[in-house]
Design a protein around this motif. Structure first.
Motif, mmCIF file in Angstrom:
data_model
loop_
_atom_site.group_PDB
_atom_site.id
_atom_site.type_symbol
_atom_site.label_atom_id
_atom_site.label_comp_id
_atom_site.label_asym_id
_atom_site.label_seq_id
_atom_site.Cartn_x
_atom_site.Cartn_y
_atom_site.Cartn_z
ATOM 1 N N SER A 214 -45.110 -4.222 20.886
ATOM 2 C CA SER A 214 -44.256 -3.319 20.137
ATOM 3 C C SER A 214 -44.922 -2.858 18.860
ATOM 4 O O SER A 214 -44.702 -1.748 18.392
ATOM 5 C CB SER A 214 -42.924 -4.004 19.819
ATOM 6 O OG SER A 214 -43.136 -5.119 18.971
ATOM 7 N N VAL A 267 -33.201 0.051 14.278
ATOM 8 C CA VAL A 267 -33.336 1.260 15.091
ATOM 9 C C VAL A 267 -33.642 2.462 14.216
ATOM 10 O O VAL A 267 -34.498 3.300 14.549
ATOM 11 C CB VAL A 267 -32.049 1.501 15.905
ATOM 12 C CG1 VAL A 267 -32.099 2.854 16.613
ATOM 13 C CG2 VAL A 267 -31.840 0.387 16.922
ATOM 14 N N HIS A 270 -37.333 2.355 13.063
ATOM 15 C CA HIS A 270 -38.339 2.411 14.119
ATOM 16 C C HIS A 270 -38.326 3.817 14.706
ATOM 17 O O HIS A 270 -37.482 4.163 15.529
ATOM 18 C CB HIS A 270 -38.010 1.362 15.186
ATOM 19 C CG HIS A 270 -39.126 1.103 16.140
ATOM 20 N ND1 HIS A 270 -39.896 2.095 16.686
ATOM 21 C CD2 HIS A 270 -39.599 -0.055 16.668
ATOM 22 C CE1 HIS A 270 -40.778 1.568 17.506
ATOM 23 N NE2 HIS A 270 -40.625 0.256 17.507
ATOM 24 N N LEU A 273 -38.321 4.317 18.629
ATOM 25 C CA LEU A 273 -37.062 3.928 19.248
ATOM 26 C C LEU A 273 -35.970 4.941 18.955
ATOM 27 O O LEU A 273 -35.170 5.285 19.829
ATOM 28 C CB LEU A 273 -36.628 2.549 18.752
ATOM 29 C CG LEU A 273 -37.236 1.331 19.437
ATOM 30 C CD1 LEU A 273 -36.647 0.058 18.851
ATOM 31 C CD2 LEU A 273 -37.000 1.384 20.935
ATOM 32 N N THR A 389 -39.643 -2.655 21.778
ATOM 33 C CA THR A 389 -38.648 -3.281 20.911
ATOM 34 C C THR A 389 -39.043 -4.720 20.609
ATOM 35 O O THR A 389 -39.439 -5.465 21.501
ATOM 36 C CB THR A 389 -37.263 -3.266 21.595
ATOM 37 O OG1 THR A 389 -36.885 -1.915 21.862
ATOM 38 C CG2 THR A 389 -36.212 -3.901 20.702
ATOM 39 N N VAL A 397 -30.541 -3.335 20.452
ATOM 40 C CA VAL A 397 -31.076 -2.015 20.809
ATOM 41 C C VAL A 397 -30.497 -1.554 22.142
ATOM 42 O O VAL A 397 -30.107 -0.388 22.304
ATOM 43 C CB VAL A 397 -32.618 -2.067 20.863
ATOM 44 C CG1 VAL A 397 -33.177 -0.766 21.437
ATOM 45 C CG2 VAL A 397 -33.192 -2.294 19.463
#
Length: 458
Positions: A214, A267, A270, A273, A389, A397
């Motif tokens: 990740s 989230v 990132h 994502l 993730t 997530v």
């Protein structure tokens, strides 16, 4: 010995392909049985509600399950991350099996009122809210990261199988013994899923190589996974080893509300994502609208009848199943993420063609193409989400993604029904096609998605 194993012990050697891995196949069997149980349960619940109340109240009873599922979904992600996905899915299937078998017994002995069915629907909604994030967080713990595309392909095949077999099993059970027999059949299927899950081997903690992947999946920016403000374990923060309540550690004994807020912040920070979840939401919106309420209106408008509707739905399912089978057997496809963008563009053209053609064979062909595109992109995006993730956040997530796709997208269905008489069905389908095209455009437009790739096979 089954159950949870020490990290790295079970995966010290290269895993076999997912479709030949006994542990993955146990998970697949449990997941398929759970989907079948869901399908039979919903059919039995609707039939029992129609007998006890009437057609007007059937929708109310079914909707009662959707409310807690949507409201509690994010909390379900927190529970999956705190307790571990295996424990959560085992508990969920045990509860569902027990509740459904109890209802079957009650219906066999008496004729309960609508209150019982409403209570069952509420319980199932709560259980689904914790089950769905947990089952989505399991694959990285049962196989190596290079097999996750295959696992998602197998998962899509299981979904298609449940859609076909579930109504047949439920209908057969009801023809033999009414709703009581159908509830009993659903309970037995849930029990089968429970047995398979109890024999599932799962890593005791998320494999470290997933966290490493990740970090490599996104550029080294303040929003990437490698940011030191969100380590995946307390030991990852040497500056504060004696601070178990530190908000930076998702494993610290913080409150559930803190964990929920930290998951949403994760989230947001990132970038890949955030972009991936946005595209997944647009994809679900663009494909599910036409294939649900839009298709019902289209078939009625074109005069294709129930047979035509069945042909179109079957064509879409066949297309999605074919792409899932190719991914399950073939594994990694080079440049799968950019290819997903092109597939979405092709799917948008298919959605537009579906709503504008007056020929049933062309509509079926368009649905098959849309199914191919939806099946391929869904499996690729799910695998990318799981490999990108931090494992400590995977339940939250997954819950966020599921809430947006399963919980929010159906809210667009009434809008479709309201717009169709005013703008026409072709315009409605072209609107959904534009949504798919927007999702396709975001894949190359977003730098983090444009540079993303799935892990190579070992």
């Amino acid at each position: 010995m089954t159950g949870e194993t020490a990290t790295g012990t079970r995966r010290a050697t290269a895993a076999p392909p997912a479709h030949r891995d006994p542990n993955v196949l146990r998970w697949l069997g449990a997941y398929t049985a759970s989907l079948l149980g869901d399908s039979v349960y919903f059919l039995a619940l609707a039939w029992a509600a129609a007998r006890v109340t009437g057609p007007a109240q059937v929708g109310v009873v079914l909707a009662l399950g959707a409310v807690p599922r949507a409201v509690l979904m994010l909390g379900g992600g927190v529970i999956a991350d705190r307790l571990g996905p295996r424990r959560v899915v085992i508990t969920a299937d045990a509860v569902r099996a027990g509740v459904v078998l109890a209802v079957a017994l009650a219906l066999g002995l008496a004729s309960p009122g609508v209150w019982l069915l409403a209570a069952v629907a509420l319980v199932f909604g709560v259980v689904d809210a914790v089950f769905m994030p947990a089952v989505g967080a399991l694959p990285p713990r049962i196989t190596t990261r290079d097999q996750l595309v295959r696992v998602q392909g197998l998962r899509t095949l299981a979904t298609r199988l449940a859609v076909i077999v579930g109504p047949f099993v439920g209908g057969t059970a009801m023809s033999l013994g009414g709703p009581a027999a159908a509830f009993a059949a659903a309970g037995l299927v849930f029990a089968l899923s429970l047995v398979l899950l109890l024999n599932l081997r799962v890593a005791a903690s998320p494999p470290a190589h997933l966290a490493d992947a990740s970090e490599a999946a996104t550029p080294s920016t303040p929003s990437a996974l490698s940011t030191p403000s969100i380590p995946s374990t307390p030991s990852a923060s040497p500056a504060s080893p004696a601070s178990p309540a530190s908000p930076a550690s998702p494993a610290s004994p913080a409150s559930p509300w803190h964990d929920l807020a930290e998951g949403l912040r994760y989230v947001k920070r990132h970038r890949m994502l955030l972009a991936l979840i946005t595209v997944a939401w647009l994809v679900e919106l663009g494909f599910s609208g036409p294939l649900n309420i839009g298709l019902v209106l289209l078939v009625e408008d074109r005069g294709w009848g129930p047979g035509g509707m069945g042909l179109i739905i079957s064509s879409f399912g066949a297309g999605a199943g074919a792409s899932a089978l190719a991914l399950a057997l073939g594994g990694r496809i080079p440049r799968a993420v950019p290819l997903s963008g092109w597939c979405l563009l092709l799917g948008s053209l298919a959605v537009g063609a579906l709503g504008t053609t007056s020929a049933l064979p062309l509509a079926a062909a368009a649905a098959a193409v849309a199914g191919l595109a939806a099946g391929f992109t869904g499996a690729v995006f799910a695998a990318l989400l799981q490999t990108s993730t931090d494992p400590a956040y995977l339940g939250r997530v997954t819950a966020t993604t599921t809430l947006l796709t399963v919980g929010v997208v159906p809210l667009s269905y009434p809008l479709t029904g309201a717009l169709a008489p005013h703008v026409g069905l072709p315009a409605v389908f072209l609107g959904y096609a534009c949504v798919c095209a927007l999702a396709a455009a975001l894949v190359p437009a977003c730098a983090t998605l444009r540079g993303a790739s799935l892990p190579p096979r070992n």
